[in-house]
Scaffold this active site. Sequence first.
Site, short mmCIF file in Angstrom:
data_model
loop_
_atom_site.label_atom_id
_atom_site.label_comp_id
_atom_site.label_asym_id
_atom_site.label_seq_id
_atom_site.Cartn_x
_atom_site.Cartn_y
_atom_site.Cartn_z
N LYS A 85 1.17 4.25 -2.83
CA LYS A 85 0.97 5.69 -2.59
C LYS A 85 2.22 6.49 -2.98
O LYS A 85 2.11 7.64 -3.41
CB LYS A 85 0.60 5.94 -1.12
CG LYS A 85 -0.80 5.41 -0.76
CD LYS A 85 -1.91 6.16 -1.51
CE LYS A 85 -3.30 5.63 -1.22
NZ LYS A 85 -4.37 6.37 -1.87
N TYR A 131 0.84 -1.21 0.00
CA TYR A 131 0.00 0.00 0.00
C TYR A 131 0.88 1.26 0.00
O TYR A 131 0.64 2.20 -0.75
CB TYR A 131 -0.91 -0.03 1.24
CG TYR A 131 -1.74 1.21 1.46
CD1 TYR A 131 -2.92 1.43 0.76
CD2 TYR A 131 -1.34 2.19 2.38
CE1 TYR A 131 -3.69 2.57 0.97
CE2 TYR A 131 -2.10 3.33 2.60
CZ TYR A 131 -3.27 3.51 1.90
OH TYR A 131 -4.03 4.65 2.11
N1 LIG Z 1 -8.21 6.58 6.30
C1 LIG Z 1 -6.95 7.00 6.33
O1 LIG Z 1 -6.31 7.13 7.40
C2 LIG Z 1 -6.26 7.35 5.04
C3 LIG Z 1 -4.99 7.91 5.13
C4 LIG Z 1 -4.33 8.25 3.96
C5 LIG Z 1 -4.95 8.04 2.74
N2 LIG Z 1 -6.18 7.48 2.69
C6 LIG Z 1 -6.78 7.28 1.36
O2 LIG Z 1 -8.07 7.85 1.35
C7 LIG Z 1 -8.83 7.26 0.28
C8 LIG Z 1 -10.22 6.95 0.79
O3 LIG Z 1 -10.13 5.92 1.75
P1 LIG Z 1 -10.94 5.94 3.10
O4 LIG Z 1 -9.95 6.08 4.18
O5 LIG Z 1 -12.05 6.89 3.03
O6 LIG Z 1 -11.43 4.41 3.17
P2 LIG Z 1 -12.79 3.72 2.73
O7 LIG Z 1 -13.91 4.21 3.55
O8 LIG Z 1 -12.46 2.28 2.73
O9 LIG Z 1 -13.00 4.23 1.26
C9 LIG Z 1 -12.40 3.64 0.15
C10 LIG Z 1 -13.35 3.80 -1.00
O10 LIG Z 1 -12.73 3.29 -2.18
C11 LIG Z 1 -13.70 2.47 -2.82
N3 LIG Z 1 -13.09 1.48 -3.70
C12 LIG Z 1 -12.25 0.46 -3.37
N4 LIG Z 1 -11.98 -0.28 -4.46
C13 LIG Z 1 -12.64 0.28 -5.49
C14 LIG Z 1 -12.77 -0.04 -6.85
N5 LIG Z 1 -12.18 -1.11 -7.38
N6 LIG Z 1 -13.53 0.76 -7.63
C15 LIG Z 1 -14.18 1.82 -7.12
N7 LIG Z 1 -14.11 2.16 -5.82
C16 LIG Z 1 -13.35 1.40 -5.01
C17 LIG Z 1 -14.44 1.81 -1.69
O11 LIG Z 1 -15.64 1.22 -2.16
P3 LIG Z 1 -16.30 -0.04 -1.37
O12 LIG Z 1 -17.05 0.54 -0.22
O13 LIG Z 1 -17.16 -0.65 -2.43
O14 LIG Z 1 -15.18 -0.93 -0.95
C18 LIG Z 1 -14.65 3.02 -0.79
O15 LIG Z 1 -15.73 3.79 -1.25
C19 LIG Z 1 -8.03 6.05 -0.18
O16 LIG Z 1 -7.34 6.37 -1.37
C20 LIG Z 1 -7.03 5.84 0.95
O17 LIG Z 1 -5.86 5.21 0.50
C21 LIG Z 1 -6.86 7.12 3.81
#
Ligand SMILES: NC(=O)c1ccc[n+]([C@@H]2O[C@H](COP(=O)([O-])OP(=O)(O)OC[C@H]3O[C@@H](n4cnc5c(N)ncnc54)[C@H](OP(=O)(O)O)[C@@H]3O)[C@@H](O)[C@H]2O)c1
Length: 340
Positions: free
Chosen positions: A215, A211
């Site tokens: 990134k 992961y």
């Molecule tokens: N949370 C943190 O601490 C954090 C920190 C740094 C960066 N991020 C980044 O923030 C972004 C959003 O993540 P989040 O933290 O909000 O987590 P999340 O709630 O798990 O959201 C991830 C989203 O991506 C969607 N997704 C996954 N695979 C997909 C696919 N093949 N096609 C279309 N959509 C897809 C998921 O859909 P489903 O619900 O269908 O799985 C969900 O809507 C990500 O890029 C993550 O790497 C998060």
Amino acid sequence: MSTSTLSNLNTFLSSQLRTTLPPATTHTFTSQTLIVTGANSGLGLEAARHFVAQGAARVILAVRSLSAGEAAARSIAESTGREGVAEAWELDLARYASVEGFVGRVERELEGGVDVVVANAGVFMVAFERQEEEEEGGPGMTMVVNVIGHMLLALLLLPKMRATAVARGRAGVITFTGSFTHWMTSFPERTAADVFAELADRKTARMKDRYYVSKLIQLLVVREFAEELTRSAKPGKIITSVVNPGFVATRIMRHEGPMFQIFQKGLLKMLSRTPEVGSLTLVHGAAGGEETHGQYLDDCKVGKPGGFVLDPQARATQKQLWRELTAKLENIHPGIMQNL
Ligand SMILES: NC(=O)c1ccc[n+]([C@@H]2O[C@H](COP(=O)([O-])OP(=O)(O)OC[C@H]3O[C@@H](n4cnc5c(N)ncnc54)[C@H](OP(=O)(O)O)[C@@H]3O)[C@@H](O)[C@H]2O)c1
């Protein structure tokens, strides 16, 4: 621990514990059409809610589960009192045909244009998994969703976004949700003659930091994408950036095991931002501004990336990754690079 790791940790803790992010009301999205990927949960959902509350005309929730997207659209309508602004469209970033189909629909149905794309969806996989549709020897789900699918989407949407930018007399924005974790890997795969092929080797795949690698690669390729956009003579300006949302309480780590979940629960309690707060960083990225172009954005301002990005070799690796990625994209969708 090296001095640079200590400095990165210090920045991270200060950001999580001592920083107040500017409110969404700092920006307006009046009359704009925005696309947010992964908008059914976490950061994407809350960013979409902010866009609707800040006056957007239309917000496309690009989701792989239509029913989850429709529930998200209803929740946004209820909380903002603005019916019919957010709507769910199907998009699976792990299936290239789905990305192409989504862009075809954008071209047909969004006559008013597209102002902003928030390329936010992401996965944190702990096992090497390939989607059936992925080409044989592909680098697995983490790389496909976090990097390849989103760059395919961005490049396919460029002509529409450029035309919108010309019509509005205002730059379009493509902002990617990155992560502070890009500095948590030494990225050993970078020395391979073909980095994507190295990452595709299931037997040697280091899933512990895959992961973080995704990134880091995302950050490097978006920097190169920004340089290409700046060089392009095509009319219609596009600004691109990578946003670090910080450590946010979402479902992103759901594939980790039970011990990790217990550990994470404590960490989340002590350190995390809520999705509503964390998504303010996506709102800042979406607002654009010349100063954000090609930048890593942290705490709603231009930030400083870390880890391998600061290595003297990083620029050469960035160019190599761009060459490899664009060759892949040409394979998937011949002629796509002419969109630049
Ligand atoms: N949370 C943190 O601490 C954090 C920190 C740094 C960066 N991020 C980044 O923030 C972004 C959003 O993540 P989040 O933290 O909000 O987590 P999340 O709630 O798990 O959201 C991830 C989203 O991506 C969607 N997704 C996954 N695979 C997909 C696919 N093949 N096609 C279309 N959509 C897809 C998921 O859909 P489903 O619900 O269908 O799985 C969900 O809507 C990500 O890029 C993550 O790497 C998060």
